[in-house]
Structures are given as C-alpha cells and as structure tokens.
Design an enzyme around this catalytic site. Structure first.
Site, PDB file in Angstrom:
ATOM      1  N   HIS A   1       1.038  -1.316   0.067  1.00 36.48           N
ATOM      2  CA  HIS A   1      -0.027  -0.145  -0.075  1.00 36.48           C
ATOM      3  C   HIS A   1       0.897   1.299   0.001  1.00 36.48           C
ATOM      4  O   HIS A   1       0.626   2.199  -0.857  1.00 36.48           O
ATOM      5  CB  HIS A   1      -0.933  -0.024   1.192  1.00 36.48           C
ATOM      6  CG  HIS A   1      -1.836   1.062   1.527  1.00 36.48           C
ATOM      7  ND1 HIS A   1      -3.091   1.311   0.868  1.00 36.48           N
ATOM      8  CD2 HIS A   1      -1.658   2.380   1.806  1.00 36.48           C
ATOM      9  CE1 HIS A   1      -3.575   2.317   1.225  1.00 36.48           C
ATOM     10  NE2 HIS A   1      -2.678   3.144   1.779  1.00 36.48           N
ATOM     11  N   GLU A   2       1.878   1.420   0.829  1.00 33.23           N
ATOM     12  CA  GLU A   2       2.721   2.324   1.031  1.00 33.23           C
ATOM     13  C   GLU A   2       3.616   2.725  -0.357  1.00 33.23           C
ATOM     14  O   GLU A   2       4.088   3.808  -0.661  1.00 33.23           O
ATOM     15  CB  GLU A   2       3.465   2.290   2.268  1.00 33.23           C
ATOM     16  CG  GLU A   2       2.856   2.355   3.581  1.00 33.23           C
ATOM     17  CD  GLU A   2       1.954   3.411   3.740  1.00 33.23           C
ATOM     18  OE1 GLU A   2       1.864   4.522   3.204  1.00 33.23           O
ATOM     19  OE2 GLU A   2       0.841   3.245   4.287  1.00 33.23           O
TER      20      GLU A   2
ATOM     21  N   HIS B   1       1.683   4.651  -2.913  1.00 35.26           N
ATOM     22  CA  HIS B   1       2.046   6.109  -2.691  1.00 35.26           C
ATOM     23  C   HIS B   1       3.319   6.369  -3.173  1.00 35.26           C
ATOM     24  O   HIS B   1       3.504   7.382  -4.099  1.00 35.26           O
ATOM     25  CB  HIS B   1       1.903   6.345  -1.236  1.00 35.26           C
ATOM     26  CG  HIS B   1       0.623   6.331  -0.710  1.00 35.26           C
ATOM     27  ND1 HIS B   1      -0.553   7.031  -1.095  1.00 35.26           N
ATOM     28  CD2 HIS B   1       0.116   5.418   0.263  1.00 35.26           C
ATOM     29  CE1 HIS B   1      -1.542   6.695  -0.226  1.00 35.26           C
ATOM     30  NE2 HIS B   1      -1.277   5.946   0.620  1.00 35.26           N
TER      31      HIS B   1
END
Length: 153
Positions: free
Chosen positions: A67-68, A71
């Site tokens: 998920h990170e 980003h």
C-alpha cells in the site's frame, strides 16, 4: 524485525511486485498508533508500525508495505498518489494491495465512574459522570441541600 530487514523486505517487494526500485529509507516508527504505515512526501521514506508485524504477522505487513509503495511510486512518477485518485486506485487493484490495515489498537473500554447525590429535603437523587461540589448547588425541585451518597462497589 530490524530496520535493515525492513529495508531489504521493502526493496524486494518493490522489485517483485512493482518492477521498480525503492531507493529511499525505510523506518520502524513505534509512535504510529492507528495506522499500519505511512509514506512521507518530504523525504520519500516509508515508516511502518511494528504492531502490524507483532499482531497480524508477515502477510499483513506485506500488504501495508505494498500500500505504501503505491503511494511512493505514484508520487515519484508525478501521478495521483492520494487515496481518492484514480491512478492510486488502479495501482492498488493491479498489485492486490489492501486499502486498509487491520485494527491495531484494542478498543479502550474506559469505565465511567458515576457519582450519586441526593437532596436532603425531598430525597430526589442525582446521578453525574463528573464530580461536583454539593455545597455550591441546591436541589432543582425544592431548593434543598444536596449531599453526596457513597456509591456501592
């Protein structure tokens, strides 16, 4: 898990899942309370909450890292890296990244202490969450004096 192991894990996941290198710092941040991790725009680093590993294991940790990294890679490329952006949602779906982390904090069940008061004249009882000074108040029904009643338990 040490920061060195975290760094190599993030670099490995970045190459395997995204096909792009992760060239910045990975840190363990135990001050994070409600989130599994965060990507910092200022220095492009990724911080991971150690509770993710301790409470939910490696599978959840890999999900937070993916998920990170969504980003990270979108921000580096100048594309939409925010949760609501279409680019972000598409990359999350493509890499099978979770949208949310499992809960990390145990629900706090604070016991509220109740304070009981009674009118000396009409015996009307009052229940309060906050303590009060009975000398400063009078009964709302008969204007009698109020005294504190010791609670049971």
């Amino acid at each position: 898990m040490t920061e060195e192991k975290l760094q190599t894990l993030i670099e490995t996941i970045s190459m395997e899942v995204f096909g792009k290198p992760f060239r910045h710092a990975a840190r363990i941040n135990s001050r994070l309370r409600t989130t599994g991790g965060r990507y910092k725009l200022s220095d492009h680093s990724i911080e991971i909450n150690p509770l993710v590993w301790e409470m939910h294991g490696e599978g959840e940790l890999i999900g937070v890292i993916k998920h990170e990294l969504c980003h990270y890679h979108l921000h580096i490329e100048g594309r939409g890296y925010r949760h609501g952006d279409q680019d972000f949602r598409e990359l999350m779906k493509k890499t099978d990244s979770p949208r949310y982390c499992k809960t990390l904090a145990e629900p706090s069940r604070r016991r509220t202490t109740l304070h009981f008061y009674k009118c000396t004249k009409c015996h009307l009882s009052y229940r309060r969450k906050r303590r009060m000074d009975p000398k400063k108040y009078r009964c709302g029904k008969c204007a009698g004096a109020i005294v504190e009643v010791p609670s049971i338990g």
